[in-house]
Design a protein around this motif. Sequence first.
Motif, PDB file in Angstrom:
ATOM      1  N   GLU A 131       0.836  -1.201   0.000  1.00  0.00           N
ATOM      2  CA  GLU A 131       0.000   0.000   0.000  1.00  0.00           C
ATOM      3  C   GLU A 131       0.870   1.250   0.000  1.00  0.00           C
ATOM      4  O   GLU A 131       0.583   2.224  -0.711  1.00  0.00           O
ATOM      5  N   ASP A 132       1.976   1.228   0.799  1.00  0.00           N
ATOM      6  CA  ASP A 132       2.880   2.386   0.834  1.00  0.00           C
ATOM      7  C   ASP A 132       3.572   2.588  -0.507  1.00  0.00           C
ATOM      8  O   ASP A 132       3.791   3.724  -0.946  1.00  0.00           O
ATOM      9  N   VAL A 133       3.954   1.491  -1.139  1.00  0.00           N
ATOM     10  CA  VAL A 133       4.595   1.603  -2.445  1.00  0.00           C
ATOM     11  C   VAL A 133       3.653   2.248  -3.435  1.00  0.00           C
ATOM     12  O   VAL A 133       4.029   3.161  -4.196  1.00  0.00           O
ATOM     13  N   ALA A 134       2.393   1.769  -3.436  1.00  0.00           N
ATOM     14  CA  ALA A 134       1.405   2.351  -4.350  1.00  0.00           C
ATOM     15  C   ALA A 134       1.185   3.824  -4.033  1.00  0.00           C
ATOM     16  O   ALA A 134       1.059   4.661  -4.942  1.00  0.00           O
ATOM     17  N   ALA A 139       2.184   9.531  -5.207  1.00  0.00           N
ATOM     18  CA  ALA A 139       2.715  10.829  -4.780  1.00  0.00           C
ATOM     19  C   ALA A 139       3.711  11.382  -5.798  1.00  0.00           C
ATOM     20  O   ALA A 139       3.740  12.582  -6.079  1.00  0.00           O
ATOM     21  N   LEU A 140       4.550  10.497  -6.353  1.00  0.00           N
ATOM     22  CA  LEU A 140       5.495  10.949  -7.373  1.00  0.00           C
ATOM     23  C   LEU A 140       4.767  11.454  -8.607  1.00  0.00           C
ATOM     24  O   LEU A 140       5.149  12.480  -9.200  1.00  0.00           O
ATOM     25  N   SER A 141       3.722  10.739  -8.992  1.00  0.00           N
ATOM     26  CA  SER A 141       2.929  11.183 -10.137  1.00  0.00           C
ATOM     27  C   SER A 141       2.279  12.529  -9.846  1.00  0.00           C
ATOM     28  O   SER A 141       2.247  13.423 -10.705  1.00  0.00           O
TER      29      SER A 141
END
Length: 353
Positions: A131-134, A139-141
Amino acid sequence: MSIEKHDASVPHTGVGSDLAEEPIGNPGLPAHTWRPTDVDDGAAKRAERQVAAMFVGAMVCSVLFVVVYFTAEIGDNQDVFLGLGASNLGLGLTLGGALLLIGVGVIQWARKLMADHELVEMRHPAKSSEEDVATTVAALSAGAEESGIGRRPLIRNTMIGALGMLGLPAVVALRDLGPTPGDALYSTIWSEGMRVARDVLGTPIKVSDMEIGDLINGQPMAIFEVDEEGEPLVEGVELYVAKSKASVVLVRMEPDEITPGEGRENWSVDGILCYSKICTHVGCPISLYEQQTHHLLCPCHQSTFDLADSARVVFGPAARALPQLPLAVDDEGYLIAQSDFTEPVGPSFWERG
């Protein structure tokens, strides 16, 4: 954009946090102050034009670098400005200006136009959950979107132009690495009738000077010759290039021990053979000779060549035999070259067949 990390034990309330319920209280942080460019479209447009102007200025500096490179005189007749060499000064100022303007432009863009809100990132285990990776990818996007690079084509296009033009100084400066080799790798200074001389001493070599088992390091006589005033005919960089390609080793063995290659039956003189001294692996100079086996060993990577059999490779990483210089003898008994090497000397290169 400011990102703050806090312990769960330290009270803090993050403005703009997506947490449904704050685990800690607000320690009394002041309210966020918005920048003029966040609330005034006119100020944002001015900042955008400022950033674009810096990128355009970087492009101009890159072009001026090329202009200075080709117009400023260097060497004995170099141009002087403020007591300094105009070429070095101009090249330094223009290239430095291009880099500086790109850097300042990016900083100005980030400080005045990119998103300006506070985020709170609570401490989490070292290994991120799926979930954090997603969430991070999202967030980067979002960061890419908030940077405004898609909404501000003026900044985007001028920045791309500035970075692209910055390649001009690099491409032009490659010219200082030296002239393109052309066909220089295919030939050496050796020519028909040129005497073989001892390296360093520069004295020509007679057939009678060599005995069975001898190995002599040689050079073409041309690099030792002088004009009527005693000045060398070949000197400076040209001399070093000539010696690096034309260096040879001469060996003498019993004629019946030689296995000449096809078409090389008359390339030796009374058992004297001449080969390039430059290893065909990576170009190391070779002179470690074993008389009994007629093997020549390269000290760098142990490539071994059989001089009695056209210097074919018998061991090591070298992929080609040493090029052989066809020998003859002149009317005075001195060893001479019948021609230049019939193949390029030294390591392989792309165009070498």
